[in-house]
Design an enzyme around this catalytic site. Structure first.
Site, PDB file in Angstrom:
ATOM      1  N   ARG A  32       3.664   5.142  15.670  1.00  0.00           N
ATOM      2  CA  ARG A  32       3.370   5.560  17.052  1.00  0.00           C
ATOM      3  C   ARG A  32       2.479   6.805  17.062  1.00  0.00           C
ATOM      4  NH1 ARG A  32       3.307   3.347  21.199  1.00  0.00           N
ATOM      5  NH2 ARG A  32       3.237   5.359  22.198  1.00  0.00           N
ATOM      6  N   TYR A  49       0.838  -1.205   0.000  1.00  0.00           N
ATOM      7  CA  TYR A  49       0.000   0.000   0.000  1.00  0.00           C
ATOM      8  C   TYR A  49       0.877   1.261   0.000  1.00  0.00           C
ATOM      9  CZ  TYR A  49      -3.712   3.206   1.552  1.00  0.00           C
ATOM     10  OH  TYR A  49      -4.614   4.237   1.660  1.00  0.00           O
TER      11      TYR A  49
HETATM   12  N1  LIG Z   1     -10.409   6.501   4.382  1.00  0.00           N
HETATM   13  C1  LIG Z   1      -9.227   6.921   4.748  1.00  0.00           C
HETATM   14  O1  LIG Z   1      -8.999   7.210   5.926  1.00  0.00           O
HETATM   15  C2  LIG Z   1      -8.115   7.101   3.736  1.00  0.00           C
HETATM   16  C3  LIG Z   1      -6.862   7.547   4.197  1.00  0.00           C
HETATM   17  C4  LIG Z   1      -5.846   7.713   3.270  1.00  0.00           C
HETATM   18  C5  LIG Z   1      -6.059   7.472   1.929  1.00  0.00           C
HETATM   19  N2  LIG Z   1      -7.280   7.042   1.518  1.00  0.00           N
HETATM   20  C6  LIG Z   1      -7.444   6.758   0.073  1.00  0.00           C
HETATM   21  O2  LIG Z   1      -8.709   7.185  -0.389  1.00  0.00           O
HETATM   22  C7  LIG Z   1      -9.211   6.263  -1.352  1.00  0.00           C
HETATM   23  C8  LIG Z   1     -10.574   5.762  -0.940  1.00  0.00           C
HETATM   24  O3  LIG Z   1     -10.482   5.162   0.337  1.00  0.00           O
HETATM   25  P1  LIG Z   1     -11.750   4.519   1.061  1.00  0.00           P
HETATM   26  O4  LIG Z   1     -11.552   4.698   2.509  1.00  0.00           O
HETATM   27  O5  LIG Z   1     -12.991   5.012   0.445  1.00  0.00           O
HETATM   28  O6  LIG Z   1     -11.508   2.970   0.725  1.00  0.00           O
HETATM   29  P2  LIG Z   1     -12.549   1.851   0.286  1.00  0.00           P
HETATM   30  O7  LIG Z   1     -11.845   0.540   0.340  1.00  0.00           O
HETATM   31  O8  LIG Z   1     -13.809   2.002   1.052  1.00  0.00           O
HETATM   32  O9  LIG Z   1     -12.847   2.231  -1.222  1.00  0.00           O
HETATM   33  C9  LIG Z   1     -11.970   1.934  -2.273  1.00  0.00           C
HETATM   34  C10 LIG Z   1     -12.802   1.556  -3.487  1.00  0.00           C
HETATM   35  O10 LIG Z   1     -11.903   1.226  -4.571  1.00  0.00           O
HETATM   36  C11 LIG Z   1     -12.396   0.062  -5.211  1.00  0.00           C
HETATM   37  N3  LIG Z   1     -11.264  -0.613  -5.883  1.00  0.00           N
HETATM   38  C12 LIG Z   1     -10.215  -1.240  -5.314  1.00  0.00           C
HETATM   39  N4  LIG Z   1      -9.390  -1.742  -6.259  1.00  0.00           N
HETATM   40  C13 LIG Z   1      -9.941  -1.390  -7.451  1.00  0.00           C
HETATM   41  C14 LIG Z   1      -9.560  -1.617  -8.804  1.00  0.00           C
HETATM   42  N5  LIG Z   1      -8.447  -2.285  -9.118  1.00  0.00           N
HETATM   43  N6  LIG Z   1     -10.369  -1.128  -9.787  1.00  0.00           N
HETATM   44  C15 LIG Z   1     -11.519  -0.451  -9.486  1.00  0.00           C
HETATM   45  N7  LIG Z   1     -11.925  -0.215  -8.224  1.00  0.00           N
HETATM   46  C16 LIG Z   1     -11.133  -0.684  -7.214  1.00  0.00           C
HETATM   47  C17 LIG Z   1     -12.983  -0.763  -4.094  1.00  0.00           C
HETATM   48  O11 LIG Z   1     -13.879  -1.757  -4.539  1.00  0.00           O
HETATM   49  C18 LIG Z   1     -13.659   0.312  -3.254  1.00  0.00           C
HETATM   50  O12 LIG Z   1     -14.986   0.545  -3.663  1.00  0.00           O
HETATM   51  C19 LIG Z   1      -8.176   5.142  -1.477  1.00  0.00           C
HETATM   52  O13 LIG Z   1      -7.348   5.388  -2.577  1.00  0.00           O
HETATM   53  C20 LIG Z   1      -7.389   5.260  -0.190  1.00  0.00           C
HETATM   54  O14 LIG Z   1      -6.072   4.803  -0.346  1.00  0.00           O
HETATM   55  C21 LIG Z   1      -8.309   6.836   2.394  1.00  0.00           C
END
Ligand SMILES: NC(=O)c1ccc[n+]([C@@H]2O[C@H](COP(=O)([O-])OP(=O)(O)OC[C@H]3O[C@@H](n4cnc5c(N)ncnc54)[C@H](O)[C@@H]3O)[C@@H](O)[C@H]2O)c1
Length: 314
Positions: A279, A149
């Site tokens: 941490r 990740y």
């Molecule tokens: N929620 C947080 O606190 C947080 C923090 C940092 C970064 N992010 C980033 O924000 C974005 C959304 O996060 P989230 O919390 O909604 O996560 P989530 O897992 O709820 O949503 C991610 C979505 O992406 C889809 N997905 C995964 N792989 C895929 C692929 N190969 N093709 C098409 N769709 C795909 C999943 O099915 C899901 O619907 C992500 O990129 C995540 O890294 C989120």
């Protein structure tokens, strides 16, 4: 041929937590929203209420494959975000970040669209600097369990900036810190959803370590506002920009607040810390404050009340 002046926006990862809230907001703002998801960690349940909207279109698609559509803006969110989900198929996680970025950047280049990357505070790894500013290069293990990740997201940032330098693409990179709210996956092991589900079931609240490690928690509505402001910022502002809530709480404080607000009788249960668990994690959001005139406005208690209500009806 276009007949209306509506902005055409592509959102990848819409069926997930953040994507579903972003789509709601974009539709409210009068955009034509095209969404793609392969439902790896997201669910259609998160967007069924949008299905009848004539300005909303959903496509089952894996971003590791190219996509050919005509759009003006792209929000690149597709990627499993919780350790349980992204460690389940780590090779696919890296592919989603890296191939997904290449495919979306290629699309943005072809149709001259503006593109926003949902990056993460995990690019800082286990930071040696607090709070983290955007010019900190991070302290990341390249071969650990979280690396699929963390390094995937770091490589995606590299690709965004190379497309910007080499092809003059209009890019925006948001480094997202812990965000919570309704529609988080109930079993994805993220701390807020974990604690709430355990509290509502009256089960022990599992704390890893002694609970003195700190996190900052941003409510989802504040985060979506930051995304929209970042996308709307002037072309010379690329980021990376930290977006999150700088309020710092220990994991123990979070657990105690969840117990109090949900009226639960759950007790705290301590477990060993998993590997590479940072941490302390706290954003320095001075850049976002200055460049986007943005800062979170929802208090932790207020956000928790709304999130607990969601999990209760679930
Ligand atoms: N929620 C947080 O606190 C947080 C923090 C940092 C970064 N992010 C980033 O924000 C974005 C959304 O996060 P989230 O919390 O909604 O996560 P989530 O897992 O709820 O949503 C991610 C979505 O992406 C889809 N997905 C995964 N792989 C895929 C692929 N190969 N093709 C098409 N769709 C795909 C999943 O099915 C899901 O619907 C992500 O990129 C995540 O890294 C989120």
């Amino acid at each position: 041929m276009r007949v209306a002046n509506r902005k055409r926006v592509l959102v990848t990862g819409l069926a997930g937590f953040l994507g579903s809230h972003l789509c709601e907001r974009l539709l409210k703002d009068g955009c034509d929203v095209l969404c793609v998801d392969n439902f790896y960690s997201g669910t259609k349940d998160n967007v069924t209420h949008l299905m009848g909207n004539p300005h909303f279109e959903l496509l089952r698609h894996d971003v590791t494959f190219p996509l050919y559509v005509e759009v003006d803006e792209i929000y690149s969110l597709a990627c499993p975000a919780s350790p349980i989900h992204y460690q389940w198929d780590p090779v696919q996680t890296t592919k989603t970040s890296v191939h997904g970025a290449i495919n979306m950047l290629g699309l943005a280049k072809r149709v001259k669209a503006k593109i926003l990357q949902a990056s993460t505070s995990e690019v800082y790894g286990d930071p040696e600097m607090h709070p983290q500013r955007e010019n900190y290069w991070g302290h990341v293990n390249p071969i650990g369990l979280r690396s699929c990740y963390d390094e995937g997201k770091r490589c995606a940032e590299t690709l965004f900036f190379d497309y910007h330098r080499q092809h003059k693409l209009r890019i925006k990179v948001a480094r997202i810190f812990n965000t919570y709210g309704p529609r988080m996956h109930p079993n994805d092991g993220r701390v807020v959803s974990n604690f709430i589900v355990q509290a509502l079931k009256g089960e022990p609240i599992t704390i890893y370590g002694d609970g003195s490690q700190t996190r900052s928690f941003c409510y989802v509505d504040d985060m979506i506002e930051a995304f929209v402001r970042l996308m709307g910022s002037s072309d010379d502002f690329t980021g990376p920009v930290n977006v999150g809530n700088p309020g710092e709480f220990t994991i123990r404080e979070l657990a105690e607040t969840v117990i109090e607000l949900s009226g639960s009788k759950s007790e705290l249960q301590l477990h060993p810390l998993p590997s590479d668990d940072p941490r302390q994690r706290q954003p320095d959001i001075s850049l976002a404050r200055g460049a986007l005139d943005w800062e979170p406005t929802t208090s932790l208690r207020e956000g928790l009340v709304r999130t607990i209500a969601y999990f209760k009806q679930l």
